[in-house]
Design a protein around this motif. Structure first.
Motif, PDB file in Angstrom:
ATOM      1  N   LEU A 140      57.411   0.847   6.941  1.00 57.38           N
ATOM      2  CA  LEU A 140      57.844   1.998   6.144  1.00 57.38           C
ATOM      3  C   LEU A 140      56.943   2.130   4.920  1.00 57.38           C
ATOM      4  N   PHE A 141      56.421   3.329   4.717  1.00 56.21           N
ATOM      5  CA  PHE A 141      55.548   3.609   3.573  1.00 56.21           C
ATOM      6  C   PHE A 141      56.106   4.801   2.794  1.00 56.21           C
ATOM      7  N   HIS A 142      55.734   4.881   1.507  1.00 49.20           N
ATOM      8  CA  HIS A 142      56.074   6.031   0.673  1.00 49.20           C
ATOM      9  C   HIS A 142      54.784   6.623   0.123  1.00 49.20           C
ATOM     10  N   THR A 143      54.697   7.960   0.088  1.00 47.32           N
ATOM     11  CA  THR A 143      53.482   8.591  -0.448  1.00 47.32           C
ATOM     12  C   THR A 143      53.304   8.207  -1.915  1.00 47.32           C
ATOM     13  N   TYR A 144      52.058   8.050  -2.327  1.00 48.44           N
ATOM     14  CA  TYR A 144      51.732   7.576  -3.673  1.00 48.44           C
ATOM     15  C   TYR A 144      51.486   8.758  -4.604  1.00 48.44           C
ATOM     16  N   LYS A 145      52.298   8.825  -5.665  1.00 51.03           N
ATOM     17  CA  LYS A 145      52.164   9.860  -6.699  1.00 51.03           C
ATOM     18  C   LYS A 145      52.094  11.265  -6.094  1.00 51.03           C
ATOM     19  N   PRO A 199      57.207  16.537  -3.556  1.00 50.80           N
ATOM     20  CA  PRO A 199      58.242  15.518  -3.339  1.00 50.80           C
ATOM     21  C   PRO A 199      57.680  14.332  -2.541  1.00 50.80           C
ATOM     22  N   GLU A 200      58.256  13.169  -2.807  1.00 55.44           N
ATOM     23  CA  GLU A 200      57.818  11.959  -2.112  1.00 55.44           C
ATOM     24  C   GLU A 200      58.191  12.031  -0.633  1.00 55.44           C
ATOM     25  N   LEU A 201      57.266  11.593   0.222  1.00 53.33           N
ATOM     26  CA  LEU A 201      57.534  11.551   1.664  1.00 53.33           C
ATOM     27  C   LEU A 201      57.696  10.116   2.120  1.00 53.33           C
ATOM     28  N   GLN A 202      58.575   9.908   3.090  1.00 54.25           N
ATOM     29  CA  GLN A 202      58.660   8.607   3.744  1.00 54.25           C
ATOM     30  C   GLN A 202      57.883   8.694   5.050  1.00 54.25           C
ATOM     31  N   ILE A 203      56.997   7.723   5.256  1.00 53.18           N
ATOM     32  CA  ILE A 203      56.137   7.704   6.443  1.00 53.18           C
ATOM     33  C   ILE A 203      56.402   6.425   7.223  1.00 53.18           C
ATOM     34  N   VAL A 204      56.606   6.581   8.510  1.00 54.23           N
ATOM     35  CA  VAL A 204      56.815   5.428   9.389  1.00 54.23           C
ATOM     36  C   VAL A 204      55.539   5.182  10.175  1.00 54.23           C
ATOM     37  N   GLY A 205      55.104   3.911  10.184  1.00 54.28           N
ATOM     38  CA  GLY A 205      53.942   3.517  10.979  1.00 54.28           C
ATOM     39  C   GLY A 205      54.361   2.553  12.073  1.00 54.28           C
TER      40      GLY A 205
END
Length: 530
Positions: free
Chosen positions: A424-429, A432-438
């Protein structure tokens, strides 16, 4: 009287690896059958009215007829205590398989006689070689027409770089399959296609014993004797030292579905496979015979029993003895904790365990305390070598459809991330912030969607992203600050570390050239292992 050291010496903990559909789950079931752990072996199919394999316990596994998560099963056979780690054969779940292999002292590689060494087998074999663990080979489906055994052995050497020693040898194949010859014990096991469980064993003086003509077809007998002569002249010598170092693989032939050759393999395996071995830590190797209890978490599984909504951390005991209720030190959190009711497993079935020893796998109730790779130790504070994560190869932005389900959606994502099922990753700065699944393979997205819906009641929306590479970035502070200001497609992992996402290798290499003082790592531990 049996001592705790005798108990450790009797442990055999191994993983079974293979390409999908080579018969891995079937072999596991037959081994459990011999150990009396199950009364009958299930067939692995995707139909509601069939029995399901014991090791395929998750509902999606039963529907699809494939293993998508590692199962742990323990049973006794003769004087041995055996722990089998049944790994997902599907290539999309290689990271779970890698972590499982860290808990094994040896591995059995299953090969389909008709297909030989396949892509996933090659990939998993490489992981085993990195750890230098002994590898045993079972060439399966001899009751169907397959490739020449010499050709299969040559392919293993060419593709995997390992020499082999056939412990038994097939007499015929497919419709002409008549049995196997045990080279070590000098006996023939005869195959009856009409009743495969009726195995007749004939003691012989060797491949040229005159009595062989009484029960083997003459044309097949002549071919078998020629093959035996060739093996004796040109084949590798039997060498237990090379077997234990992973340089030479003992090869067994048989048919798991017919339960033929499985017991022959099991009995040789138990004589040759190592008892628990020392593990590397930041204070040096930890011997299983150390009196102090220690272990590491290699897997976390939520909702093994959906009725209980629980979460289990799988701990490989690396040294000493566990006793019920003992206190241990959680090294990462720097605190003591009591192990109240650990369990042992037959897939999702479990029993409370009062004592366990180095080599055993126990399940700890996890209220959110554990992460994969955590070390538990009785007194001394040390950590076992960390377990790397593979760089994901597929990425998606993920949101929940119903805002009212946001809380359970977040809990599900967090738990699945801690299990290692996804990264699980979160967009940096970015706002709105996105959650990204790898993930490693796209089938993991299907499992993610299924589990969030069925275990957390959260319907999700996934938007595919073009990235195919993730790299963890590290370097001098000044260079890192410039990189974070200028570089697009940055995310943070669950520990806040900066990760750069790239569409392709060309794009990544251009960025590397632009920032020569920075290091680009393939895993979260900032070590390039592969």
């Amino acid at each position: 009287m049996t001592t705790w050291k005798d108990e450790i010496a009797s442990r055999k903990t191994f993983a079974i690896i293979s390409h999908p559909d080579a018969g891995k789950t079937t072999l596991t079931e037959k081994l459990l059958y011999f150990g009396g752990a199950i009364r009958e072996a299930g067939s692995v199919k995707g139909k509601k009215n069939t029995k399901h394999a014991t090791s395929d316990w998750m509902e999606i596994e039963k529907q699809r007829g494939i293993s998508v998560t590692s199962s742990v099963m323990e049973f006794r056979y003769r004087n041995f205590h055996i722990n089998i780690l049944d790994t997902p054969g599907h290539e999309d779940f290689s990271e779970d398989t890698y972590r499982t292999l860290t808990a094994a002292d040896s591995a059995t590689m299953l090969i389909d006689a008709a297909k030989g060494v396949e892509a996933q087998t090659k990939k998993l074999f490489k992981v085993c070689r990195l750890r230098s663990i002994p590898i045993f080979t079972f060439i399966n489906k001899l009751d169907r027409q397959g490739r020449d055994p010499f050709e299969l052995m040559e392919e293993m050497e060419n593709l995997l770089g390992i020499r082999s020693y056939p412990m038994n040898w097939p007499i015929g194949m497919g419709r002409d399959f008549q049995g196997i010859y045990d080279r070590i014990n000098k006996k023939i096991e005869l195959f009856d296609p009409d009743n495969p469980s009726n195995i007749q064993v004939k003691e012989v003086s060797g491949p040229n014993d005159p009595v062989l003509v009484d029960f083997i077809d003459p044309s097949l007998l002549e071919q078998f004797q020629e093959e035996m002569e060739l093996l004796d002249v040109a084949g590798d010598a039997y060498d237990e030292e090379r077997i234990l170092s992973g340089e030479l693989t003992p090869v067994f032939f048989g048919s798991a579905i017919s339960n033929f050759g499985v017991q022959n393999y099991l009995e040789h395996f138990l004589k040759l496979a190592p008892a628990p071995v020392p593990r590397e830590s930041d204070i040096g190797p930890i011997s299983p015979m150390d009196g102090e209890f220690s272990g590491f978490v290699f897997k976390i599984q939520a909702n093994m029993n959906p009725k209980h909504r629980d979460r289990i951390a799988f701990l490989r005991i690396t040294s000493g003895k566990y006793t019920q209720g003992m206190s241990v030190r959680h090294v990462r959190l720097e605190k003591s904790m009591r192990l109240a009711q650990p369990t042992q497993f037959l897939a999702q079935d479990r029993n409370i365990v009062k004592e366990a020893y180095a080599g055993d796998i126990i399940g700890l109730f996890d209220p959110g305390t554990f992460r994969i790779g955590d070390t538990l130790a009785e007194r001394t504070s040390f950590s076992f070598d960390e377990m790397p994560h593979f760089s994901p190869e597929h990425f998606t932005a993920i949101t929940v459809k119903d805002a009212m389900k946001h809380k359970s959606f977040e809990k599900g994502l967090q738990q699945l991330s801690e299990e290692g099922a996804i990264q699980l990753f979160h967009t940096y700065k970015r706002f709105p912030e996105l959650q990204i699944v790898g993930v490693i393979g796209v089938l993991q997205f299907e499992v993610l969607e299924y589990r969030l819906k069925n275990e957390y009641h959260a319907d999700i929306k996934m938007e595919s992203l073009p990235y195919s590479i993730a790299r963890w970035i590290d370097g001098p502070e000044k260079d890192m600050e410039l990189f974070k200001q200028k570089q697009k497609q940055l995310v943070t992992d669950r520990d806040g570390r900066i990760v750069a996402l790239f569409d392709n290798e060309f794009q990544m290499n251009m960025t590397k050239d632009k920032y020569p003082n920075l290091s680009f790592y393939e895993n979260s531990y900032l070590k390039n292992i592969w």
